[in-house]
Design a protein around this motif. Structure first.
Motif, PDB file in Angstrom:
ATOM      1  N   ARG A  53      11.722   4.748  58.136  1.00  0.00           N
ATOM      2  CA  ARG A  53      12.207   5.247  56.843  1.00  0.00           C
ATOM      3  C   ARG A  53      13.221   4.301  56.224  1.00  0.00           C
ATOM      4  NH1 ARG A  53      13.091  11.613  58.222  1.00  0.00           N
ATOM      5  NH2 ARG A  53      10.912  12.232  57.972  1.00  0.00           N
ATOM      6  N   ARG A  54      14.139   3.806  57.048  1.00  0.00           N
ATOM      7  CA  ARG A  54      15.171   2.904  56.523  1.00  0.00           C
ATOM      8  C   ARG A  54      14.538   1.631  55.989  1.00  0.00           C
ATOM      9  NH1 ARG A  54      20.849   2.991  56.286  1.00  0.00           N
ATOM     10  NH2 ARG A  54      20.346   5.029  57.094  1.00  0.00           N
ATOM     11  N   ALA A  56      11.397   1.227  55.018  1.00  0.00           N
ATOM     12  CA  ALA A  56      10.578   1.577  53.854  1.00  0.00           C
ATOM     13  C   ALA A  56      11.446   1.737  52.607  1.00  0.00           C
ATOM     14  CB  ALA A  56       9.790   2.856  54.118  1.00  0.00           C
ATOM     15  N   GLY A  57      12.644   2.259  52.778  1.00  0.00           N
ATOM     16  CA  GLY A  57      13.541   2.470  51.652  1.00  0.00           C
ATOM     17  C   GLY A  57      14.032   1.194  51.003  1.00  0.00           C
ATOM     18  N   ARG A  58      13.994   0.112  51.733  1.00  0.00           N
ATOM     19  CA  ARG A  58      14.431  -1.155  51.160  1.00  0.00           C
ATOM     20  C   ARG A  58      13.380  -2.242  51.300  1.00  0.00           C
ATOM     21  NH1 ARG A  58      18.710  -0.938  54.643  1.00  0.00           N
ATOM     22  NH2 ARG A  58      19.915  -0.785  52.766  1.00  0.00           N
ATOM     23  N   GLN A  61      13.388  -4.943  48.600  1.00  0.00           N
ATOM     24  CA  GLN A  61      14.473  -5.911  48.757  1.00  0.00           C
ATOM     25  C   GLN A  61      14.162  -6.887  49.882  1.00  0.00           C
ATOM     26  OE1 GLN A  61      17.538  -2.937  49.391  1.00  0.00           O
ATOM     27  NE2 GLN A  61      18.666  -3.778  47.660  1.00  0.00           N
ATOM     28  N   PHE A  87       5.550  -1.906  52.233  1.00  0.00           N
ATOM     29  CA  PHE A  87       6.019  -1.996  53.618  1.00  0.00           C
ATOM     30  C   PHE A  87       5.339  -3.171  54.317  1.00  0.00           C
ATOM     31  CE2 PHE A  87       6.573  -1.045  58.038  1.00  0.00           C
ATOM     32  CZ  PHE A  87       7.682  -0.221  58.145  1.00  0.00           C
ATOM     33  N   PRO A 128      22.790   0.792  56.104  1.00  0.00           N
ATOM     34  CA  PRO A 128      22.703   1.705  54.958  1.00  0.00           C
ATOM     35  C   PRO A 128      22.638   1.008  53.595  1.00  0.00           C
ATOM     36  CG  PRO A 128      24.348   2.465  56.505  1.00  0.00           C
ATOM     37  CD  PRO A 128      23.904   1.116  56.982  1.00  0.00           C
ATOM     38  N   SER A 129      23.298  -0.126  53.458  1.00  0.00           N
ATOM     39  CA  SER A 129      23.219  -0.845  52.186  1.00  0.00           C
ATOM     40  C   SER A 129      23.397  -2.330  52.450  1.00  0.00           C
ATOM     41  CB  SER A 129      24.289  -0.346  51.212  1.00  0.00           C
ATOM     42  OG  SER A 129      25.575  -0.619  51.716  1.00  0.00           O
TER      43      SER A 129
END
Length: 140
Positions: A53-54, A56-58, A61, A87, A128-129
């Motif tokens: 998930r992490r 996939a979320g970025r 980027q 992905f 997280p970022s």
């Protein structure tokens, strides 16, 4: 305040090595499901699901950053064609960047794509970022 230096084989806030996490990401890009991946790696399903998930979320980027690395490090870079989803494209960009790094600096020896990804992201591939500088893909 304390500072901790991470070895190149660990990602920030992750217990498992980047090699194990990278295997999970590559398996997902190849179309395997989270339960199959978790069983194969001997890790809890929720842990593997969190990694996926992490990432996939970025993924967008990651794809941009590692495509820039691929082109900048490559002697005669071969940018991967678009895959089935963002992905898979991000994983392909990581592998492509690794290939360019290996060609540019053959003295590195046997370094995996995921060690290169860990080093290139300063250990924050699944953090997280990302800092703004990390995702700045403008070229001089």
């Amino acid at each position: 305040m304390s500072h901790v230096l991470l070895p190149v084989f660990l990602l920030l806030r992750r217990v498992d090595t980047v090699e194990v996490i990278g295997q999970a990401l590559a398996a997902k890009a190849a179309g395997r499901g989270v339960r199959t991946i978790a069983a194969r790696l001997g890790r809890p399903v929720e842990t593997v699901r969190g990694w996926l998930r992490r990432f996939a979320g970025r993924a967008g980027q990651v794809r941009r950053v590692f495509t820039v690395l691929l082109v900048d490090a490559g002697v005669d870079p071969d940018v991967p064609a678009a895959g089935k989803d963002v992905f898979a494209d991000a994983v392909a960009a990581v592998v492509g960047a690794w290939w360019s790094v290996r060609e540019r600096w053959p003295g590195l020896g046997e370094v995996s794509p995921w060690l290169v990804a860990c080093a290139a992201s300063n250990g924050i591939l699944l953090a997280p970022s990302w800092p703004t500088e990390m995702i700045n893909t403008s070229r001089l």
